[in-house]
Write a protein that holds these residues in place. Structure first.
Motif, PDB file in Angstrom:
ATOM      1  N   GLY A 260       0.931   9.812 -35.801  1.00 24.31           N
ATOM      2  CA  GLY A 260      -0.512   9.663 -35.895  1.00 24.31           C
ATOM      3  C   GLY A 260      -1.148   9.528 -34.522  1.00 24.31           C
ATOM      4  N   HIS A 261      -2.468   9.723 -34.461  1.00 25.27           N
ATOM      5  CA  HIS A 261      -3.224   9.587 -33.229  1.00 25.27           C
ATOM      6  C   HIS A 261      -3.849   8.200 -33.121  1.00 25.27           C
ATOM      7  CE1 HIS A 261      -3.078  13.739 -31.786  1.00 25.27           C
ATOM      8  NE2 HIS A 261      -3.283  14.156 -33.017  1.00 25.27           N
ATOM      9  N   ASP A 262      -3.919   7.688 -31.902  1.00 21.92           N
ATOM     10  CA  ASP A 262      -4.687   6.474 -31.606  1.00 21.92           C
ATOM     11  C   ASP A 262      -4.304   5.296 -32.498  1.00 21.92           C
ATOM     12  OD1 ASP A 262      -6.122   7.894 -29.660  1.00 21.92           O
ATOM     13  OD2 ASP A 262      -7.516   8.644 -31.178  1.00 21.92           O
ATOM     14  N   GLY A 263      -3.011   5.115 -32.719  1.00 17.59           N
ATOM     15  CA  GLY A 263      -2.556   3.966 -33.498  1.00 17.59           C
ATOM     16  C   GLY A 263      -2.531   4.172 -34.994  1.00 17.59           C
ATOM     17  N   ASP A 264      -2.983   5.333 -35.477  1.00 20.53           N
ATOM     18  CA  ASP A 264      -2.922   5.592 -36.916  1.00 20.53           C
ATOM     19  C   ASP A 264      -1.472   5.744 -37.370  1.00 20.53           C
ATOM     20  OD1 ASP A 264      -5.647   5.548 -37.269  1.00 20.53           O
ATOM     21  OD2 ASP A 264      -5.885   7.704 -36.962  1.00 20.53           O
ATOM     22  N   ARG A 265      -1.214   5.501 -38.649  1.00 14.88           N
ATOM     23  CA  ARG A 265       0.125   5.681 -39.198  1.00 14.88           C
ATOM     24  C   ARG A 265       0.512   7.149 -39.183  1.00 14.88           C
ATOM     25  NH1 ARG A 265       1.832   2.813 -44.600  1.00 14.88           N
ATOM     26  NH2 ARG A 265       3.876   3.032 -43.619  1.00 14.88           N
ATOM     27  N   ALA A 266       1.819   7.376 -39.183  1.00 12.74           N
ATOM     28  CA  ALA A 266       2.340   8.733 -39.248  1.00 12.74           C
ATOM     29  C   ALA A 266       1.955   9.380 -40.568  1.00 12.74           C
ATOM     30  CB  ALA A 266       3.856   8.712 -39.092  1.00 12.74           C
ATOM     31  N   ARG A 267       2.000  10.699 -40.563  1.00 10.48           N
ATOM     32  CA  ARG A 267       1.637  11.497 -41.737  1.00 10.48           C
ATOM     33  C   ARG A 267       2.877  12.145 -42.343  1.00 10.48           C
ATOM     34  NH1 ARG A 267      -2.076  14.789 -37.779  1.00 10.48           N
ATOM     35  NH2 ARG A 267      -0.534  13.864 -36.391  1.00 10.48           N
ATOM     36  N   ALA A 268       2.932  12.235 -43.649  1.00 11.48           N
ATOM     37  CA  ALA A 268       4.066  12.844 -44.345  1.00 11.48           C
ATOM     38  C   ALA A 268       3.641  14.156 -44.978  1.00 11.48           C
ATOM     39  CB  ALA A 268       4.614  11.900 -45.419  1.00 11.48           C
ATOM     40  N   SER A 269       4.502  15.161 -44.855  1.00 13.52           N
ATOM     41  CA  SER A 269       4.261  16.447 -45.508  1.00 13.52           C
ATOM     42  C   SER A 269       4.540  16.344 -46.994  1.00 13.52           C
ATOM     43  CB  SER A 269       5.173  17.512 -44.903  1.00 13.52           C
ATOM     44  OG  SER A 269       6.517  17.310 -45.340  1.00 13.52           O
ATOM     45  N   LEU A 270       4.257  17.405 -47.710  1.00 15.45           N
ATOM     46  CA  LEU A 270       4.766  17.538 -49.064  1.00 15.45           C
ATOM     47  C   LEU A 270       6.277  17.699 -48.999  1.00 15.45           C
ATOM     48  CD1 LEU A 270       2.096  20.006 -50.495  1.00 15.45           C
ATOM     49  CD2 LEU A 270       2.327  17.579 -51.034  1.00 15.45           C
ATOM     50  N   PRO A 271       7.021  17.151 -49.941  1.00 18.69           N
ATOM     51  CA  PRO A 271       8.481  17.282 -49.909  1.00 18.69           C
ATOM     52  C   PRO A 271       8.931  18.690 -50.282  1.00 18.69           C
ATOM     53  CG  PRO A 271       7.770  15.395 -51.252  1.00 18.69           C
ATOM     54  CD  PRO A 271       6.566  16.250 -51.011  1.00 18.69           C
ATOM     55  N   GLY A 272      10.098  19.060 -49.777  1.00 23.95           N
ATOM     56  CA  GLY A 272      10.747  20.316 -50.148  1.00 23.95           C
ATOM     57  C   GLY A 272      12.141  20.038 -50.662  1.00 23.95           C
ATOM     58  N   GLU A 273      12.729  21.045 -51.298  1.00 23.26           N
ATOM     59  CA  GLU A 273      14.059  20.869 -51.901  1.00 23.26           C
ATOM     60  C   GLU A 273      15.000  21.968 -51.450  1.00 23.26           C
ATOM     61  OE1 GLU A 273      16.160  19.973 -56.220  1.00 23.26           O
ATOM     62  OE2 GLU A 273      14.124  20.816 -56.171  1.00 23.26           O
TER      63      GLU A 273
ATOM     64  N   ASP B  55      -8.430  16.972 -37.016  1.00 27.47           N
ATOM     65  CA  ASP B  55      -9.601  16.113 -37.036  1.00 27.47           C
ATOM     66  C   ASP B  55      -9.428  14.831 -36.236  1.00 27.47           C
ATOM     67  OD1 ASP B  55      -9.196  14.465 -40.293  1.00 27.47           O
ATOM     68  OD2 ASP B  55      -7.753  15.008 -38.750  1.00 27.47           O
ATOM     69  N   GLN B  56      -8.187  14.515 -35.809  1.00 25.18           N
ATOM     70  CA  GLN B  56      -7.977  13.295 -35.044  1.00 25.18           C
ATOM     71  C   GLN B  56      -7.560  13.590 -33.605  1.00 25.18           C
ATOM     72  OE1 GLN B  56      -5.016  11.324 -37.342  1.00 25.18           O
ATOM     73  NE2 GLN B  56      -6.452  10.542 -38.808  1.00 25.18           N
ATOM     74  N   THR B  57      -7.856  14.791 -33.101  1.00 27.31           N
ATOM     75  CA  THR B  57      -7.373  15.205 -31.802  1.00 27.31           C
ATOM     76  C   THR B  57      -8.162  14.573 -30.670  1.00 27.31           C
ATOM     77  OG1 THR B  57      -6.735  17.327 -32.713  1.00 27.31           O
ATOM     78  CG2 THR B  57      -6.941  17.192 -30.332  1.00 27.31           C
ATOM     79  N   PRO B  58      -7.500  13.935 -29.695  1.00 20.93           N
ATOM     80  CA  PRO B  58      -8.212  13.454 -28.527  1.00 20.93           C
ATOM     81  C   PRO B  58      -8.671  14.649 -27.689  1.00 20.93           C
ATOM     82  CG  PRO B  58      -5.988  12.503 -28.674  1.00 20.93           C
ATOM     83  CD  PRO B  58      -6.073  13.617 -29.655  1.00 20.93           C
ATOM     84  N   THR B  59      -9.974  14.812 -27.490  1.00 15.77           N
ATOM     85  CA  THR B  59     -10.486  16.010 -26.832  1.00 15.77           C
ATOM     86  C   THR B  59     -10.032  16.122 -25.386  1.00 15.77           C
ATOM     87  OG1 THR B  59     -12.496  14.809 -26.266  1.00 15.77           O
ATOM     88  CG2 THR B  59     -12.525  16.102 -28.284  1.00 15.77           C
ATOM     89  N   GLN B  60      -9.681  14.996 -24.724  1.00 19.76           N
ATOM     90  CA  GLN B  60      -9.345  15.083 -23.330  1.00 19.76           C
ATOM     91  C   GLN B  60      -8.016  15.792 -23.079  1.00 19.76           C
ATOM     92  OE1 GLN B  60      -9.499  12.313 -25.098  1.00 19.76           O
ATOM     93  NE2 GLN B  60      -7.901  10.831 -24.553  1.00 19.76           N
TER      94      GLN B  60
END
Length: 393
Positions: A265-278, A11-16
């Motif tokens: 993240g895109h366009d200056g947004d913060r990075a995203r974290a996955s769900l943790p695994g063990e 949803d945050q993909t730069p179309t260009q």
């Protein structure tokens, strides 16, 4: 997006950056680069096999380039099966007659092939490099510096973040400086044990036993020993020094080994974290998550994705993972490994700026559990790299 929000796919993909290079009428060309001079050569090859299989050939043109253990850059087979770990066989890039030459200037994007007795052959432009090298001379900022000199975009962390992430000593200092929790450790510099064996042993004894003796700048659990008797320290340090003359010794931390994937993240947004695994080592032959447990004994290890943790701990792990990513100035991707202690504390073990990336590796599995499939993850990383500027940023 904040540090604990759910992954949002495209949803945050730069179309260009999707489908074609603006104004060129052609698809982006990706150099998948793998192998290298470190002890993690075979793991890099296996990672490349997974990525080569996943890249959408309708969206990207692909050029496979391998680096031999001697450092030669060669045209490589882009058949994913060629690079699989099978029945304990570890793949390796072999030297060929077709040596690859990178662009030589910031206004040059052409990759050339040099073959004995022939004129250089131009393969065409490369828009982005996917460097799938692990360990020194690939993951430590050296390769990233080479690409920066030529103004070539690439996936993943830049020069400084790669160097900090590779050196466990520097990494812990940077994270502690940002107020992130790290465990007690000592560093043994080259020749120090020979000069002052009693002093080194006394400093390490302050950590308590057991301790883990590691090469400071290696990965894939190469050269790591679990030491329960100080008399075994010299042998453990010698084993680690095979991979790196600089040694780090870490106090054992009682807790669950939890891993978390981070995606830029895109366009200056913060990075995203996955769900943790063990990671749970179930085979008693492995006293910790060593090289054999990681790559050669899948039955002896359970990877739980997502980890069975209380919601509050999940959010704490994800928050620490993103803060760790930001503290080292990372870009693109990273896997952050932590310990969750019995009292619910989160202690950072390390950040891996180019984690294993086979379909069975923890990083893509974490994102799959978070709703981002393997091929989608590869595409997202390429788009992040294509969208970021070259030069200082």
């Amino acid at each position: 997006m904040d540090a604990t929000s759910e992954p949002s796919g495209h949803d945050q993909t730069p179309t260009q950056t999707r489908g074609q290079i603006p104004g060129s009428g052609r698809r982006p060309r990706v150099m998948v680069l793998f192998g290298g001079r470190s002890g993690e050569h075979a793991i890099s090859c296996a990672t490349a096999g997974g990525v080569l299989r996943a890249i959408d050939r309708d969206r990207y043109d692909v050029l496979a380039v391998g680096i031999t253990p001697a450092g030669r850059w060669v045209l490589a087979d882009d058949d994913p099966e060629r690079w699989a770990i099978s029945d304990g066989h570890l793949p390796q890039v072999e030297d060929t007659a077709a040596h690859v030459l990178l662009p030589q200037a910031v206004d040059d994007r052409d990759v050339q092939v040099l073959e004995a007795g022939r004129l250089p052959r131009v393969l065409g432009e490369v828009d982005v490099v996917f460097p799938l090298l692990h360990g020194p001379f690939g993951e430590d900022g050296t390769l990233q510096g080479l690409l920066e000199l030529a103004d070539v975009r690439y996936v993943g962390a830049g020069v400084l973040a790669s160097a900090v992430g590779m050196d466990k000593h520097m990494m812990k200092l940077v994270l502690a400086g940002h107020g992130l929790p790290v465990g007690p450790f000592r560093v043994v510099l080259p020749g120090e044990l020979d000069r002052d064996p009693d002093g080194v042993t006394a400093r390490i004894a302050e950590l308590g036993l057991p301790v883990f003796v590691k090469p400071a700048r290696a990965g894939s659990s190469l050269g790591i020993s679990r030491v329960t008797d100080l008399a075994d320290l010299p042998a453990a340090i010698a084993a680690a020094a095979v991979h790196d003359p600089k040694i780090i010794v870490e106090a054992a931390i009682v807790g669950r080994e939890i891993e978390c994937g981070v995606l830029g993240g895109h366009d200056g947004d913060r990075a995203r974290a996955s769900l943790p695994g063990e990671i749970v080592v179930t085979d008693p032959r492995h006293t910790f998550y060593d090289f054999e447990a990681k790559y050669l004994d899948e039955a002896g290890v359970t990877l739980a994705c997502p980890a069975d943790l209380p919601e509050g701990i999940v959010e704490a792990v994800r928050d620490v993972a993103v803060r760790t990513f930001e503290a080292v100035g990372c870009e693109g991707l990273a896997r952050v490994d932590v310990f969750v202690t019995p009292d619910g504390g989160v202690v950072v073990n390390e950040i891996n700026t180019m984690p294993g990336f086979t379909p069975y590796s923890m990083y893509p599995r974490l994102w799959e559990a978070s709703g981002v499939g393997y091929a989608e993850l590869v595409d997202e990383l390429l788009r992040l790299a294509l969208a970021r500027p070259t030069g200082l940023r």
